[in-house]
Design a protein around this motif. Structure first.
Motif, mmCIF file in Angstrom:
data_model
loop_
_atom_site.group_PDB
_atom_site.id
_atom_site.type_symbol
_atom_site.label_atom_id
_atom_site.label_comp_id
_atom_site.label_asym_id
_atom_site.label_seq_id
_atom_site.Cartn_x
_atom_site.Cartn_y
_atom_site.Cartn_z
ATOM 1 N N GLU A 42 -7.220 -0.373 -1.100
ATOM 2 C CA GLU A 42 -6.828 0.741 -0.241
ATOM 3 C C GLU A 42 -6.166 1.925 -0.931
ATOM 4 O O GLU A 42 -6.006 2.974 -0.309
ATOM 5 N N VAL A 43 -5.754 1.773 -2.186
ATOM 6 C CA VAL A 43 -4.982 2.857 -2.820
ATOM 7 C C VAL A 43 -5.816 3.543 -3.898
ATOM 8 O O VAL A 43 -6.020 3.004 -4.991
ATOM 9 N N VAL A 53 0.821 -1.211 0.000
ATOM 10 C CA VAL A 53 0.000 0.000 0.000
ATOM 11 C C VAL A 53 0.860 1.268 0.000
ATOM 12 O O VAL A 53 0.664 2.148 -0.849
ATOM 13 N N ALA A 94 -4.535 -5.720 -1.366
ATOM 14 C CA ALA A 94 -4.377 -4.528 -0.524
ATOM 15 C C ALA A 94 -4.390 -3.256 -1.369
ATOM 16 O O ALA A 94 -5.058 -2.275 -1.024
ATOM 17 N N VAL A 95 -3.661 -3.263 -2.481
ATOM 18 C CA VAL A 95 -3.596 -2.081 -3.339
ATOM 19 C C VAL A 95 -4.973 -1.806 -3.953
ATOM 20 O O VAL A 95 -5.447 -0.658 -3.987
ATOM 21 N N ARG A 119 0.987 3.925 -3.086
ATOM 22 C CA ARG A 119 0.657 5.340 -2.862
ATOM 23 C C ARG A 119 1.788 6.243 -3.337
ATOM 24 O O ARG A 119 1.536 7.317 -3.901
#
Length: 216
Positions: A67-68, A34, A63-64, A38
């Protein structure tokens, strides 16, 4: 065919035009994904290929994807239909393979995930053109003939746009990006292992900014 090849080719065209470089990421610790993504997005690089070369890859993609904001996460080193299924479930938006096989292409035909297949010869490029692919990865770019080979293909194969990957650096990327048949390049230099290990996110953002400036 449940998912139109033409629609998927348009999706790939859009992804390949987002920035001059698609980072090719090998990640051992999904917790780093993440902040790494970012940093890349902040530097102007939204499309990120996370390769299936480590056990952490699918968790990193998930995750990316979750969350990004602004990241378009893809999966690399796809070898078969199971890889496509797992990547789609994790939230990947595109897939990249090192080469082609009949089984992989058959699976990709039925899959909603757009595939950027790897090729190294004109014959492979022609066989994919017959199947409706106009966006291809040229791999391994430097050992297979580099910018000179791609330049030679521009005239007989003008319909194809390439993302050369393999052995390309910040210094050699402009030679490829100057070609009319190159949409972007793939490179591992934006997320080097030492910067990931030391959590040097500012350094990765700087590498992303340098990469974006290649087509300024």
């Amino acid at each position: 065919m449940s998912h139109s090849i033409e629609h998927k080719q348009q999706q790939l065209a859009t992804t390949m035009q987002l920035a001059p470089v698609i980072p090719v990421v090998i990640i051992d610790d999904a917790r780093l994904a993440v902040p790494m993504a970012r940093a890349l997005v902040a530097g102007g690089i939204p499309a990120i290929e996370i390769t299936l070369r480590t056990p952490a890859a699918l968790d990193a993609i998930r995750a990316v994807a979750n969350e990004v904001e602004g990241a378009i996460v893809g999966v690399g080193t796809v070898l078969n239909g199971n890889d496509l299924d797992a990547a789609l479930a994790a939230g990947a938006r595109f897939a990249v393979s090192p080469g082609i096989s009949p089984r992989l292409l058959d699976a990709a035909d039925q899959h909603e995930l757009p595939l950027l297949p790897g090729i190294a010869t004109a014959g492979e490029a022609m066989s994919l053109l017959e199947r409706g692919y106009r966006h291809l990865k040229f791999f391994p770019a430097v050992p297979a003939g580099g910018a000179k080979l791609l330049s030679a293909w521009a005239s007989p194969l003008p319909q194809i746009r390439f993302c050369p990957t393999g052995g390309i650096s910040l210094g050699s990327a402009p030679d490829f990006l100057a070609l009319p048949n190159v949409a972007c390049v793939g490179g591992s230099w934006l997320t080097p292992a030492d910067k990931l290990a030391s959590r040097d996110w500012a350094g990765i953002e700087l590498l992303a900014r340098e990469a974006v400036a290649l087509k300024a």
